[in-house]
Scaffold this motif. Structure first.
Motif, PDB file in Angstrom:
ATOM      1  N   ARG A  26       8.032  18.820  -0.906  1.00  0.00           N
ATOM      2  CA  ARG A  26       7.419  17.584  -1.417  1.00  0.00           C
ATOM      3  C   ARG A  26       6.838  16.773  -0.269  1.00  0.00           C
ATOM      4  O   ARG A  26       7.286  16.854   0.855  1.00  0.00           O
ATOM      5  N   GLN A  27       5.858  15.945  -0.566  1.00  0.00           N
ATOM      6  CA  GLN A  27       5.252  15.074   0.436  1.00  0.00           C
ATOM      7  C   GLN A  27       6.150  13.846   0.644  1.00  0.00           C
ATOM      8  O   GLN A  27       7.050  13.594  -0.131  1.00  0.00           O
ATOM      9  N   LEU A  28       5.884  13.050   1.675  1.00  0.00           N
ATOM     10  CA  LEU A  28       6.741  11.920   2.046  1.00  0.00           C
ATOM     11  C   LEU A  28       6.243  10.560   1.563  1.00  0.00           C
ATOM     12  O   LEU A  28       6.855   9.545   1.853  1.00  0.00           O
ATOM     13  N   GLY A  47       0.834  -1.195   0.000  1.00  0.00           N
ATOM     14  CA  GLY A  47       0.000   0.000   0.000  1.00  0.00           C
ATOM     15  C   GLY A  47       0.871   1.248   0.000  1.00  0.00           C
ATOM     16  O   GLY A  47       2.102   1.169   0.026  1.00  0.00           O
ATOM     17  N   CYS A  48       0.247   2.407  -0.057  1.00  0.00           N
ATOM     18  CA  CYS A  48       0.999   3.659   0.018  1.00  0.00           C
ATOM     19  C   CYS A  48       1.809   3.679   1.309  1.00  0.00           C
ATOM     20  O   CYS A  48       1.288   3.370   2.376  1.00  0.00           O
ATOM     21  N   ASP A 103       5.362  11.000  -6.424  1.00  0.00           N
ATOM     22  CA  ASP A 103       6.211  10.028  -5.731  1.00  0.00           C
ATOM     23  C   ASP A 103       7.480  10.720  -5.269  1.00  0.00           C
ATOM     24  O   ASP A 103       8.215  11.292  -6.063  1.00  0.00           O
ATOM     25  N   THR A 104       7.727  10.666  -3.982  1.00  0.00           N
ATOM     26  CA  THR A 104       8.865  11.382  -3.425  1.00  0.00           C
ATOM     27  C   THR A 104      10.202  10.822  -3.895  1.00  0.00           C
ATOM     28  O   THR A 104      11.211  11.500  -3.851  1.00  0.00           O
ATOM     29  N   ALA A 105      10.200   9.568  -4.393  1.00  0.00           N
ATOM     30  CA  ALA A 105      11.441   8.973  -4.903  1.00  0.00           C
ATOM     31  C   ALA A 105      11.551   9.085  -6.427  1.00  0.00           C
ATOM     32  O   ALA A 105      12.499   8.577  -7.011  1.00  0.00           O
ATOM     33  N   LEU A 115       1.955  -0.317  -4.874  1.00  0.00           N
ATOM     34  CA  LEU A 115       2.466  -1.066  -6.019  1.00  0.00           C
ATOM     35  C   LEU A 115       2.394  -2.562  -5.774  1.00  0.00           C
ATOM     36  O   LEU A 115       2.181  -3.012  -4.658  1.00  0.00           O
ATOM     37  N   ILE A 116       2.540  -3.299  -6.852  1.00  0.00           N
ATOM     38  CA  ILE A 116       2.760  -4.743  -6.764  1.00  0.00           C
ATOM     39  C   ILE A 116       4.217  -4.958  -7.126  1.00  0.00           C
ATOM     40  O   ILE A 116       4.677  -4.559  -8.202  1.00  0.00           O
TER      41      ILE A 116
END
Length: 107
Positions: free
Chosen positions: A28-30, A9-10, A63-65, A35-36
């Motif tokens: 930015r958010q964290l 999950g998120c 997406d923070t990454a 995903l699978i």
């Protein structure tokens, strides 16, 4: 061959070190999107690790990454009815085995 799947999950990035200060400093958010995650191993071959995201998921555009690629975003379709052996939407009555892929006018 062995295939391992994990549905994640998120999740936020780890908040116990310098990495969590970077998104805050840049506004930015964290959070990382759900995903699978899949890893496939077979004797004599290199292992393959990959992931896919649900197109309806949260945080795909933030997406923070920066790890969400358009090629890894797909439409997820619930097939829960297959686990229970009952017929469901898009599945002809009385059909056993995996649900066939829908055909299109061009195929």
């Amino acid at each position: 061959m062995r295939n391992r799947l994990r549905v994640l999950g998120c999740t936020p990035i780890p908040r116990d070190g310098p990495v969590d200060r970077m998104p805050g400093a840049t506004g930015r958010q964290l959070w990382r999107p759900a995903l699978i995650h899949s890893k496939v191993d077979a004797p004599g071959y290199r292992s393959l690790t990959t992931h896919i995201h649900d197109e309806d998921g949260d945080h795909l555009d933030s997406d923070t990454a920066f790890a969400v690629k358009p090629s890894a975003v797909r439409t997820f379709i619930s097939r829960t009815h297959l686990l229970h052996g009952s017929d469901g939407p898009g599945r002809p009555s009385g059909v056993d085995g995996p649900c066939p892929r829908p055909t299109t006018a061009s195929s």
